[in-house]
Design an enzyme around this catalytic site. Structure first.
Site, short mmCIF file in Angstrom:
data_model
loop_
_atom_site.label_atom_id
_atom_site.label_comp_id
_atom_site.label_asym_id
_atom_site.label_seq_id
_atom_site.Cartn_x
_atom_site.Cartn_y
_atom_site.Cartn_z
N ARG A 91 5.03 1.10 -12.55
CA ARG A 91 5.28 -0.01 -12.71
C ARG A 91 4.24 0.09 -14.13
NH1 ARG A 91 1.17 -0.20 -9.13
NH2 ARG A 91 0.98 1.69 -8.58
N TYR A 230 12.81 -0.26 -12.41
CA TYR A 230 11.67 0.05 -12.28
C TYR A 230 11.58 -0.08 -10.29
CZ TYR A 230 8.25 3.51 -10.06
OH TYR A 230 7.09 4.11 -9.25
N GLY A 231 11.58 0.74 -9.78
CA GLY A 231 11.65 0.87 -8.45
C GLY A 231 10.54 -0.59 -7.81
N LYS A 239 6.06 -3.87 -2.86
CA LYS A 239 4.85 -3.93 -3.57
C LYS A 239 4.51 -5.48 -3.99
CE LYS A 239 3.76 0.74 -3.93
NZ LYS A 239 2.92 1.16 -2.90
N HIS A 259 -1.75 -1.17 2.05
CA HIS A 259 -1.26 0.21 1.27
C HIS A 259 -1.58 1.42 2.37
CE1 HIS A 259 -0.35 2.56 -3.07
NE2 HIS A 259 0.08 1.92 -1.77
N SER A 281 -1.97 5.10 -5.40
CA SER A 281 -0.30 5.23 -5.71
C SER A 281 -0.90 6.96 -5.93
CB SER A 281 0.44 4.66 -6.21
OG SER A 281 1.22 3.26 -5.88
N CYS A 283 -1.58 9.68 -4.00
CA CYS A 283 -2.40 10.85 -4.05
C CYS A 283 -2.32 11.10 -2.04
CB CYS A 283 -4.00 9.21 -3.74
SG CYS A 283 -3.87 9.18 -5.49
N GLY A 284 -1.32 9.88 -1.87
CA GLY A 284 -1.32 11.57 -0.72
C GLY A 284 -0.61 10.85 0.79
N ASP A 306 3.90 3.75 3.46
CA ASP A 306 3.20 2.62 2.34
C ASP A 306 2.64 1.56 2.00
OD1 ASP A 306 3.22 3.44 -1.44
OD2 ASP A 306 4.47 1.87 -1.01
N ASN A 396 6.88 10.86 -12.82
CA ASN A 396 6.67 9.75 -11.14
C ASN A 396 7.97 9.28 -11.08
OD1 ASN A 396 5.67 7.74 -9.46
ND2 ASN A 396 6.70 5.37 -11.05
N ARG A 398 11.44 10.45 -8.58
CA ARG A 398 11.53 9.37 -7.09
C ARG A 398 12.23 9.70 -5.88
NH1 ARG A 398 6.66 6.32 -5.72
NH2 ARG A 398 5.18 6.31 -7.66
N PHE A 524 -2.19 19.16 2.60
CA PHE A 524 -1.61 19.25 3.31
C PHE A 524 -1.62 18.99 4.79
CE2 PHE A 524 -0.88 20.24 -1.44
CZ PHE A 524 0.12 19.21 -1.56
N ASN A 527 -4.07 19.68 6.63
CA ASN A 527 -5.59 18.02 6.59
C ASN A 527 -5.38 17.48 8.04
OD1 ASN A 527 -5.77 18.09 3.70
ND2 ASN A 527 -3.66 16.92 3.55
P1 GDP Z 1 2.07 8.73 -2.69
O1 GDP Z 1 2.76 7.86 -3.84
O2 GDP Z 1 0.58 8.37 -2.21
O3 GDP Z 1 2.93 8.51 -1.11
O4 GDP Z 1 1.76 10.28 -2.78
P2 GDP Z 1 2.16 11.38 -2.32
O5 GDP Z 1 2.61 12.08 -1.34
O6 GDP Z 1 3.96 11.71 -3.10
O7 GDP Z 1 1.17 12.87 -2.79
C1 GDP Z 1 1.52 12.74 -4.45
C2 GDP Z 1 0.67 14.28 -4.75
O8 GDP Z 1 -0.50 14.23 -4.25
C3 GDP Z 1 2.31 14.90 -4.95
O9 GDP Z 1 2.05 15.62 -6.48
C4 GDP Z 1 1.60 15.63 -3.93
O10 GDP Z 1 2.27 17.23 -3.95
C5 GDP Z 1 0.27 15.69 -4.01
N1 GDP Z 1 -0.64 15.55 -2.77
C6 GDP Z 1 -0.62 15.42 -1.72
N2 GDP Z 1 -1.34 15.49 -0.54
C7 GDP Z 1 -1.80 16.55 -0.88
C8 GDP Z 1 -3.06 17.41 -0.67
O11 GDP Z 1 -3.38 17.38 0.51
N3 GDP Z 1 -3.65 18.03 -1.48
C9 GDP Z 1 -2.78 18.02 -2.84
N4 GDP Z 1 -4.26 18.84 -3.88
N5 GDP Z 1 -2.26 17.76 -3.65
C10 GDP Z 1 -1.69 16.29 -2.60
P1 PGA Z 2 3.69 4.41 -4.71
O1 PGA Z 2 4.18 3.55 -5.14
O2 PGA Z 2 3.80 5.40 -5.70
O3 PGA Z 2 2.45 3.95 -3.79
O4 PGA Z 2 4.69 5.44 -4.02
C1 PGA Z 2 5.49 2.80 -5.10
C2 PGA Z 2 5.64 2.44 -6.68
O5 PGA Z 2 5.12 2.81 -7.75
O6 PGA Z 2 5.82 1.03 -6.98
MN MN Z 3 4.44 7.39 -1.49
#
Ligand code: GDP
Ligand code: PGA
Ligand code: MN
Length: 617
Positions: A91, A230-231, A239, A259, A281, A283-284, A306, A396, A398, A524, A527
């Site tokens: 983005r 890009y998506g 978004k 979000h 984005s 962050c898990g 999301d 990034n 996807r 992971f 949690n």
């Molecule tokens: P999203 O974009 O918010 O959906 O985030 P994702 O679930 O795709 O995770 C983004 C990155 O954070 C990936 O590289 C994951 O491996 C990492 N991640 C997700 N959950 C955890 C966690 O509980 N601990 C750590 N250390 N990394 C995490």
């Molecule tokens: P995300 O969003 O990183 O929160 O999954 C997708 C995007 O970049 O548009």
């Molecule tokens: Mn995601």
């Protein structure tokens, strides 16, 4: 060429078949489509019906044009790889605008631009921008078609990649046109990659334009996106609509577009709870959405990964739907040991973007397996080996896949009325300061917590990775209006809820690091241990200790059976250092001041109370 008057005339009369749906509301849609076609001058117009046959044909066409690589069906049936232009991978927040009539309505966190001014800038860019291409008309619904929390829109686009992605991420087809025919309001979204083709021109594998504009008109419910494939910039339902435009609709109608991932957690006794969580984005969110608890007896069902739309119900509870129909997830870091559910979801029928290609025609990315294959083609199409010294997949990169393919998707994930929330989590990527979990004392304190989320930048948007930035409610790039008004709206929504039925609010941080730079918490699947504590708090079966920043678990109340977390790490995970928090409080005040007196007094009161508690700690 396309600039001769004859070619221009031909371009102005695109070919195509009109849909058979009729009804009063269709006239406005036809008029709008004709208007966009007259501006962008496509060679053809294709009304997308959302059928499987149409999807097949669009995928085949993209393979023939060199835009998609068909993966080996033996490993990955029905799946494709797209390689973007190396400059079009995330983005582009600096090119994303909120064009509200008044600057104050966009607020200091958005790029505001006057609607007339930006229309004068982008209209010439869209003029003829689809020459030589097909303009697709994609009617879509966010949420089950006709559902009480659902909203509909139409995207016109000259990108078949966008069409096939929208087909996964939303509900597309004639049933949406029937709603338009019936007069249901719809959001207008226009997308062009900005790469017109003159006769005889060779198309690029990933057409795009160096100049990019992602423009939102909150008053007229329109999105205009130019120059990117890009998506996040091209799937406008996501978004752009479901967050930026929908947040404005929610402000006006009394609900929240967030979000957030959405899950159902089932405890060992079989009792179900619904949890939504907002993390920035990368962050898990997707990981927590697909959590496989490492503690026995617990189960998680995925509802969304999301975006969640939240609306107070007549029963005083906060009801949530996932308006999307698929996942657009970050590939790197998704592996057997971290998110096996996502890996299983991706067995087939997936569009991958910017991951690496294996010699056997399957895909790979960092973290899919512990060891990298000996030979790959990287995301830019160049030969790669583990000795190359650069990632094989873009950070990034996807995957785009239907929600229904997730092995732990809730059976009722697309129920139109949604689910009632028991807990809301706010989180970010914080190496320091923020404890593993903190409970807010009440809704207002929870809103204060949400307004203070900061997170280290990730690769999901352009910018310096690792830099700490404020990202209130994980909505900084996605709130379509003044964030101070948004904070006030959160407080107002809270007042619509029955005090004993409102979801409880928590802050979590999976990413705290020790002085040696390693993550203190295994994260992971583990949690689930934090979720377990949260749910026992909701049930009232476990106590908590007050800290200046909120309620913390007693470490003996955390279920840590089966894992080794040294006591020193636990202490560090929950440490609240008054001096650093007072410094953060100063930053909060500085941030609030940027809104020029618009931040609700209740949040300043929370800030004062926090400082008071910290000074006495
Ligand atoms: P999203 O974009 O918010 O959906 O985030 P994702 O679930 O795709 O995770 C983004 C990155 O954070 C990936 O590289 C994951 O491996 C990492 N991640 C997700 N959950 C955890 C966690 O509980 N601990 C750590 N250390 N990394 C995490
Ligand atoms: P995300 O969003 O990183 O929160 O999954 C997708 C995007 O970049 O548009
Ligand atoms: Mn995601």
């Amino acid at each position: 060429t396309a600039s001769t008057p004859a070619a221009h005339a031909a371009a102005a009369a695109p070919t195509g078949i009109r849909p058979t749906v009729t009804g009063e509301g269709m006239a406005a849609l036809h008029a709008w489509v004709d208007e966009i076609a007259a501006l962008t001058q496509p060679a053809r117009i294709h009304w997308v019906d959302g059928s499987a046959a149409e999807n097949e044909a669009l995928l085949r066409q993209q393979v023939d044009e060199g835009k998609l690589i068909k993966l080996n069906p033996e490993w990955r049936p029905g799946s494709y790889l797209a390689r973007s232009h190396p400059s079009d991978v995330a983005r582009t927040e600096a090119r994303t605008f909120i064009a509200s009539e008044r600057e104050e309505d966009a607020g200091p966190t958005n790029n505001w631009i006057a609607p007339d001014e930006i229309r004068a800038t982008i209209t010439p860019l869209f003029e003829g921008s689809m020459r030589g291409r097909t303009m697709y008309v994609v009617p879509f619904s966010m949420g089950a078609v006709g559902g009480p929390l659902s909203h509909i829109g139409v995207q016109v686009t000259d990108s078949a990649y966008a069409v096939t992605s929208i087909g996964i991420m939303t509900r597309v087809g004639a049933s949406v046109l029937e709603q338009i025919a019936d007069g249901k309001p719809w959001v207008k979204t226009v997308h062009s990659v900005g790469a017109p083709l003159a006769p005889g021109d060779q198309d690029a594998a990933w057409p795009c334009n160096d100049e990019k504009y992602i423009v939102h008109f909150p008053e007229t419910l329109e999105v205009w996106s130019f120059g990117s494939g890009y998506g996040g910039n091209a799937i406008l339902a996501k978004k752009c609509f479901a967050l930026r435009i929908a947040s404005v609709i929610g402000r006006d109608e009394g609900w929240l577009a967030e979000h957030m991932l959405l899950i159902r957690v089932i405890d060992p006794a079989g009792k179900a709870y619904h949890v939504a969580a907002a993390f920035p984005s990368a962050c898990g969110k997707t990981n927590l959405a697909m959590l496989r608890p490492t503690i026995p007896g617990w189960r998680v069902e995925t509802l969304g990964d999301d975006i969640a739309w939240l609306r107070p119900g007549d029963d005083g509870r906060l009801w949530a739907i996932n308006p999307e129909a698929g996942f657009f997830g970050v590939a790197p870091g998704t592996g057997e040991s971290t998110n096996v559910t996502a890996v299983d979801t991706l067995w087939g029928n997936t569009i991958f973007t910017n991951v690496a290609l294996r010699p056997d025609g399957d895909v790979w990315w960092e973290g899919l397996t512990d060891e990298a294959p000996a030979e790959l083609t990287d995301w830019e199409g160049k030969p790669w080996t583990p000795a190359s010294g650069r990632p094989a997949a873009h950070p990034n990169s996807r995957f785009t896949v239907s929600a229904g393919q997730c092995p732990q998707i809730a059976e009722d994930w697309d129920a139109p009325e949604g689910v009632p929330l028991d807990a809301i989590l706010f989180g970010g990527r914080r190496a320091t300061n923020v404890p593993l979990v903190v409970e807010a004392t009440d809704w207002t304190h929870g809103v204060f917590m949400g307004s203070n989320i900061s997170s280290e930048r990730t690769a999901a948007a352009e910018g310096l990775v690792g830099e700490l930035r404020r990202d209130p409610f994980a909505m900084l790039p996605f709130c379509g209006y003044n964030m101070a008004d948004y904070f006030a709206h959160w407080l107002k929504v809270g007042q619509q809820l029955r005090f004993d039925r409102a979801p409880r609010i928590f802050q979590v941080n999976w990413f705290r690091k020790g002085s040696d730079g390693r993550f203190l918490w295994p994260g992971f699947g583990d949690n689930a241990r934090v979720i377990d504590w949260i749910i026992r708090r909701i049930d009232g079966s476990v106590g908590a200790v007050d800290s200046p920043v909120g309620r913390l678990p007693r470490t003996e109340d955390l279920n840590l059976a089966g894992i080794e977390v040294p006591q020193a790490d636990l202490d560090e995970l929950f440490a609240v250092d008054p001096a650093s928090w007072l410094a953060e409080a100063d930053l909060t005040e500085e941030f609030y001041r940027t809104f020029g007196g618009k931040v609700p007094a209740a949040l300043y009161a929370e800030l004062a109370a926090l400082r008071y508690r910290l000074q006495r700690a």
